[in-house]
Design a protein around this motif. Structure first.
Motif, mmCIF file in Angstrom:
data_model
loop_
_atom_site.group_PDB
_atom_site.id
_atom_site.type_symbol
_atom_site.label_atom_id
_atom_site.label_comp_id
_atom_site.label_asym_id
_atom_site.label_seq_id
_atom_site.Cartn_x
_atom_site.Cartn_y
_atom_site.Cartn_z
ATOM 1 N N TRP A 35 6.262 -11.052 -7.015
ATOM 2 C CA TRP A 35 5.247 -11.217 -5.977
ATOM 3 C C TRP A 35 5.692 -10.541 -4.682
ATOM 4 C CZ3 TRP A 35 5.326 -14.129 -1.364
ATOM 5 C CH2 TRP A 35 4.078 -14.231 -0.729
ATOM 6 N N LEU A 36 6.963 -10.724 -4.313
ATOM 7 C CA LEU A 36 7.481 -10.077 -3.112
ATOM 8 C C LEU A 36 7.438 -8.556 -3.237
ATOM 9 C CD1 LEU A 36 10.537 -12.357 -2.283
ATOM 10 C CD2 LEU A 36 8.458 -12.095 -0.925
ATOM 11 N N ALA A 37 7.738 -8.041 -4.419
ATOM 12 C CA ALA A 37 7.672 -6.590 -4.641
ATOM 13 C C ALA A 37 6.247 -6.091 -4.468
ATOM 14 C CB ALA A 37 8.207 -6.246 -6.028
ATOM 15 N N THR A 38 5.288 -6.845 -4.966
ATOM 16 C CA THR A 38 3.877 -6.480 -4.793
ATOM 17 C C THR A 38 3.505 -6.481 -3.321
ATOM 18 O OG1 THR A 38 3.319 -7.401 -6.950
ATOM 19 C CG2 THR A 38 1.505 -7.119 -5.392
ATOM 20 N N GLN A 39 3.946 -7.501 -2.593
ATOM 21 C CA GLN A 39 3.663 -7.574 -1.161
ATOM 22 C C GLN A 39 4.282 -6.387 -0.428
ATOM 23 O OE1 GLN A 39 1.453 -9.830 0.064
ATOM 24 N NE2 GLN A 39 1.306 -10.140 -2.126
ATOM 25 N N SER A 40 5.456 -5.974 -0.858
ATOM 26 C CA SER A 40 6.124 -4.832 -0.242
ATOM 27 C C SER A 40 5.295 -3.562 -0.384
ATOM 28 C CB SER A 40 7.505 -4.645 -0.873
ATOM 29 O OG SER A 40 8.176 -3.571 -0.279
ATOM 30 N N VAL A 41 4.741 -3.350 -1.558
ATOM 31 C CA VAL A 41 3.898 -2.170 -1.794
ATOM 32 C C VAL A 41 2.653 -2.221 -0.906
ATOM 33 C CG1 VAL A 41 2.443 -1.005 -3.518
ATOM 34 C CG2 VAL A 41 4.733 -1.802 -4.142
ATOM 35 N N ILE A 42 2.049 -3.387 -0.813
ATOM 36 C CA ILE A 42 0.836 -3.541 -0.009
ATOM 37 C C ILE A 42 1.131 -3.304 1.475
ATOM 38 C CG2 ILE A 42 -0.876 -5.229 0.798
ATOM 39 C CD1 ILE A 42 -0.686 -6.422 -2.102
ATOM 40 N N VAL A 43 2.221 -3.873 1.979
ATOM 41 C CA VAL A 43 2.579 -3.692 3.388
ATOM 42 C C VAL A 43 2.857 -2.219 3.678
ATOM 43 C CG1 VAL A 43 4.367 -4.190 5.113
ATOM 44 C CG2 VAL A 43 3.396 -6.040 3.762
ATOM 45 N N GLU A 44 3.578 -1.548 2.783
ATOM 46 C CA GLU A 44 3.871 -0.124 2.974
ATOM 47 C C GLU A 44 2.575 0.697 2.998
ATOM 48 O OE1 GLU A 44 6.715 1.411 3.628
ATOM 49 O OE2 GLU A 44 8.122 -0.231 3.267
ATOM 50 N N ASP A 45 1.619 0.334 2.156
ATOM 51 C CA ASP A 45 0.345 1.052 2.129
ATOM 52 C C ASP A 45 -0.407 0.877 3.448
ATOM 53 O OD1 ASP A 45 -1.768 2.616 0.808
ATOM 54 O OD2 ASP A 45 -2.885 0.726 0.875
ATOM 55 N N TRP A 46 -0.512 -0.367 3.923
ATOM 56 C CA TRP A 46 -1.180 -0.617 5.204
ATOM 57 C C TRP A 46 -0.462 0.119 6.331
ATOM 58 C CZ3 TRP A 46 -5.880 -1.825 5.597
ATOM 59 C CH2 TRP A 46 -6.492 -2.753 4.752
ATOM 60 N N LEU A 47 0.851 0.103 6.288
ATOM 61 C CA LEU A 47 1.643 0.771 7.311
ATOM 62 C C LEU A 47 1.350 2.274 7.319
ATOM 63 C CD1 LEU A 47 3.831 0.550 9.461
ATOM 64 C CD2 LEU A 47 5.518 0.658 7.645
ATOM 65 N N ASN A 48 1.344 2.884 6.152
ATOM 66 C CA ASN A 48 1.048 4.318 6.061
ATOM 67 C C ASN A 48 -0.354 4.627 6.582
ATOM 68 O OD1 ASN A 48 3.557 4.933 4.976
ATOM 69 N ND2 ASN A 48 2.846 4.691 2.874
ATOM 70 N N GLN A 49 -1.315 3.772 6.251
ATOM 71 C CA GLN A 49 -2.678 3.999 6.727
ATOM 72 C C GLN A 49 -2.775 3.881 8.255
ATOM 73 O OE1 GLN A 49 -5.989 2.216 4.556
ATOM 74 N NE2 GLN A 49 -4.549 1.694 2.912
ATOM 75 N N LEU A 50 -2.104 2.869 8.818
ATOM 76 C CA LEU A 50 -2.132 2.689 10.272
ATOM 77 C C LEU A 50 -1.483 3.861 10.997
ATOM 78 C CD1 LEU A 50 -1.373 -1.086 10.855
ATOM 79 C CD2 LEU A 50 -3.364 0.180 11.654
ATOM 80 N N VAL A 51 -0.359 4.322 10.478
ATOM 81 C CA VAL A 51 0.325 5.448 11.107
ATOM 82 C C VAL A 51 -0.558 6.692 11.040
ATOM 83 C CG1 VAL A 51 2.302 7.007 10.903
ATOM 84 C CG2 VAL A 51 2.646 4.536 10.779
ATOM 85 N N ALA A 52 -1.167 6.936 9.875
ATOM 86 C CA ALA A 52 -2.037 8.110 9.711
ATOM 87 C C ALA A 52 -3.237 8.055 10.652
ATOM 88 C CB ALA A 52 -2.506 8.213 8.267
ATOM 89 N N ALA A 53 -3.700 6.855 10.969
ATOM 90 C CA ALA A 53 -4.871 6.696 11.832
ATOM 91 C C ALA A 53 -4.487 6.476 13.296
ATOM 92 C CB ALA A 53 -5.715 5.525 11.336
ATOM 93 N N ASN A 54 -3.195 6.696 13.620
ATOM 94 C CA ASN A 54 -2.709 6.439 14.978
ATOM 95 C C ASN A 54 -3.054 5.019 15.418
ATOM 96 O OD1 ASN A 54 -1.532 8.986 15.426
ATOM 97 N ND2 ASN A 54 -3.562 9.838 15.827
ATOM 98 N N GLY A 55 -2.757 4.056 14.533
ATOM 99 C CA GLY A 55 -3.063 2.652 14.801
ATOM 100 C C GLY A 55 -2.224 2.059 15.915
ATOM 101 N N ASP A 56 -2.553 0.826 16.245
ATOM 102 C CA ASP A 56 -1.889 0.083 17.311
ATOM 103 C C ASP A 56 -0.376 0.060 17.090
ATOM 104 O OD1 ASP A 56 -1.827 -1.819 19.585
ATOM 105 O OD2 ASP A 56 -1.197 -3.225 18.021
#
Length: 77
Positions: A35-56
């Motif tokens: 479950w933690l490994a799955t959460q890690s993948v999800i957090v990394e995905d959100w992080l990549n999307q935020l960085v690409a979109a110049n997020g907060d």
């Protein structure tokens, strides 16, 4: 970013039922690690999307800390 955002509380072994050498691993532990490994993948995905979109910047910082926490936790096992 304040280090207090992602503070980890270390409990005494007697309080959290730490595993002793030679004790079998709980059947629950591998499932929690998955479950933690799955959460890690999800957090990394959100992080990549935020960085690409110049997020907060603050939100990116929090996600970076959370991603690091998950990676460290998985490496400990």
């Amino acid at each position: 970013m304040s280090p207090a955002i992602c503070k980890v509380i270390n409990l005494e072994p007697s309080r959290h039922g730490g595993r002793r050498s030679g004790e079998p691993v709980s059947a629950l532990e591998p499932r929690v690690r998955d479950w933690l490994a799955t959460q890690s993948v999800i957090v990394e995905d959100w992080l990549n999307q935020l960085v690409a979109a110049n997020g907060d910047e603050r939100l990116v910082g929090v996600l970076c800390q959370h991603a690091a926490f998950l990676r460290d936790t998985l490496e400990e096992g």
